[in-house]
Design a protein around this motif. Structure first.
Motif, PDB file in Angstrom:
ATOM      1  N   UNK A 125       6.908  36.550  57.398  1.00 49.58           N
ATOM      2  CA  UNK A 125       7.803  36.653  58.516  1.00 49.58           C
ATOM      3  C   UNK A 125       8.098  35.185  58.860  1.00 49.58           C
ATOM      4  N   UNK A 126       9.189  34.968  59.674  1.00 53.04           N
ATOM      5  CA  UNK A 126       9.177  33.325  60.288  1.00 53.04           C
ATOM      6  C   UNK A 126       8.154  33.184  61.296  1.00 53.04           C
ATOM      7  N   UNK A 127       7.518  32.129  61.401  1.00 54.01           N
ATOM      8  CA  UNK A 127       6.673  31.607  62.375  1.00 54.01           C
ATOM      9  C   UNK A 127       7.032  30.195  62.746  1.00 54.01           C
ATOM     10  N   UNK A 128       7.365  30.039  64.168  1.00 54.77           N
ATOM     11  CA  UNK A 128       7.658  28.817  64.492  1.00 54.77           C
ATOM     12  C   UNK A 128       6.284  27.752  64.616  1.00 54.77           C
ATOM     13  N   UNK A 129       6.427  26.642  64.047  1.00 49.28           N
ATOM     14  CA  UNK A 129       5.284  25.616  63.961  1.00 49.28           C
ATOM     15  C   UNK A 129       5.819  24.277  64.388  1.00 49.28           C
ATOM     16  N   UNK A 130       4.919  23.295  64.665  1.00 47.39           N
ATOM     17  CA  UNK A 130       5.362  21.787  64.976  1.00 47.39           C
ATOM     18  C   UNK A 130       4.489  21.410  63.700  1.00 47.39           C
ATOM     19  N   UNK A 131       5.426  20.579  63.240  1.00 44.95           N
ATOM     20  CA  UNK A 131       4.969  19.747  61.603  1.00 44.95           C
ATOM     21  C   UNK A 131       5.094  18.277  61.992  1.00 44.95           C
ATOM     22  N   UNK A 132       3.851  17.562  61.588  1.00 43.28           N
ATOM     23  CA  UNK A 132       3.762  16.284  61.774  1.00 43.28           C
ATOM     24  C   UNK A 132       4.265  15.548  60.444  1.00 43.28           C
ATOM     25  N   UNK A 133       5.043  14.603  60.755  1.00 44.59           N
ATOM     26  CA  UNK A 133       5.656  13.997  59.301  1.00 44.59           C
ATOM     27  C   UNK A 133       4.578  12.797  58.985  1.00 44.59           C
ATOM     28  N   UNK A 134       4.305  13.022  57.583  1.00 44.86           N
ATOM     29  CA  UNK A 134       3.165  12.300  57.247  1.00 44.86           C
ATOM     30  C   UNK A 134       3.627  12.228  55.684  1.00 44.86           C
ATOM     31  N   UNK A 135       3.557  10.750  55.239  1.00 50.18           N
ATOM     32  CA  UNK A 135       4.050  10.697  53.726  1.00 50.18           C
ATOM     33  C   UNK A 135       2.665  10.666  52.818  1.00 50.18           C
ATOM     34  N   UNK A 136       2.247  11.914  53.026  1.00 48.03           N
ATOM     35  CA  UNK A 136       1.051  12.442  51.935  1.00 48.03           C
ATOM     36  C   UNK A 136       1.424  13.549  51.571  1.00 48.03           C
ATOM     37  N   UNK A 137       0.311  14.303  50.597  1.00 49.50           N
ATOM     38  CA  UNK A 137       0.575  15.659  50.466  1.00 49.50           C
ATOM     39  C   UNK A 137       0.844  16.447  51.764  1.00 49.50           C
ATOM     40  N   UNK A 138       1.701  17.745  51.794  1.00 55.34           N
ATOM     41  CA  UNK A 138       1.866  18.348  52.870  1.00 55.34           C
ATOM     42  C   UNK A 138       0.247  19.174  53.124  1.00 55.34           C
ATOM     43  N   UNK A 139      -0.104  19.276  54.301  1.00 54.90           N
ATOM     44  CA  UNK A 139      -1.056  19.924  54.844  1.00 54.90           C
ATOM     45  C   UNK A 139      -1.163  21.126  55.640  1.00 54.90           C
ATOM     46  N   UNK A 140      -1.791  22.019  55.408  1.00 53.06           N
ATOM     47  CA  UNK A 140      -1.921  23.364  56.228  1.00 53.06           C
ATOM     48  C   UNK A 140      -3.169  23.197  57.118  1.00 53.06           C
ATOM     49  N   UNK A 141      -2.832  23.212  58.432  1.00 49.39           N
ATOM     50  CA  UNK A 141      -4.144  22.913  59.581  1.00 49.39           C
ATOM     51  C   UNK A 141      -4.563  24.154  59.915  1.00 49.39           C
ATOM     52  N   UNK A 142      -5.593  24.027  60.897  1.00 45.51           N
ATOM     53  CA  UNK A 142      -6.179  25.165  61.428  1.00 45.51           C
ATOM     54  C   UNK A 142      -5.461  26.001  62.341  1.00 45.51           C
ATOM     55  N   UNK A 143      -4.383  25.415  63.115  1.00 47.42           N
ATOM     56  CA  UNK A 143      -3.729  26.107  63.941  1.00 47.42           C
ATOM     57  C   UNK A 143      -2.737  27.075  63.188  1.00 47.42           C
ATOM     58  N   UNK A 144      -2.461  26.846  62.013  1.00 46.91           N
ATOM     59  CA  UNK A 144      -1.602  27.721  61.300  1.00 46.91           C
ATOM     60  C   UNK A 144      -2.373  28.940  60.722  1.00 46.91           C
TER      61      UNK A 144
END
Length: 123
Positions: free
Chosen positions: A82-101
């Protein structure tokens, strides 16, 4: 349930579908980072490809205790189908999934090269 694998560098990796505001989508491989308390980080290429709209500046406390500034973008990810709205921080590194997700989910990791990564609702 979301499934992934532990890579050769012992990082738990999952694949996410990230959605842009005009229906664009991209599959990304992201490392689950329990030390990151945000939702998601995305590289600038993904932000540009998805034509994400910038929301604001955001600050993050890094593992060494220092603070870094990042541009914050609104996006959606397919989470448990299901679609879930999130805020993504732009960072030129490998994508990370954080604790809020991961909020309101359980995380299971078989810590070995090729081990399973499971994320499921509830907890």
């Amino acid at each position: 349930m979301i499934q992934g694998v532990v890579n050769a560098a012992y990082e738990p990796v999952i694949t996410l579908t990230v959605l842009g505001p005009s229906g664009q989508s991209a599959e990304i491989e992201a490392v689950v980072d329990t030390g990151f308390n945000g939702f998601l980080t995305l590289p600038s290429e993904s932000v540009a490809t998805l034509e994400l709209l910038r929301l604001a500046d955001g600050s993050v406390t890094l593992a060494d205790g220092s603070t870094a500034m990042f541009d914050v973008y609104r996006t959606f990810v397919l989470w448990d189908g299901r679609p879930r709205r999130v805020d993504a921080h732009m960072s030129d590194s490998v994508p990370l999934v954080g604790m809020q997700l991961l909020d309101r989910h359980s995380l299971f990791i078989e810590v070995e090269d090729g081990g399973r990564v499971l994320i499921q609702a509830g907890g």
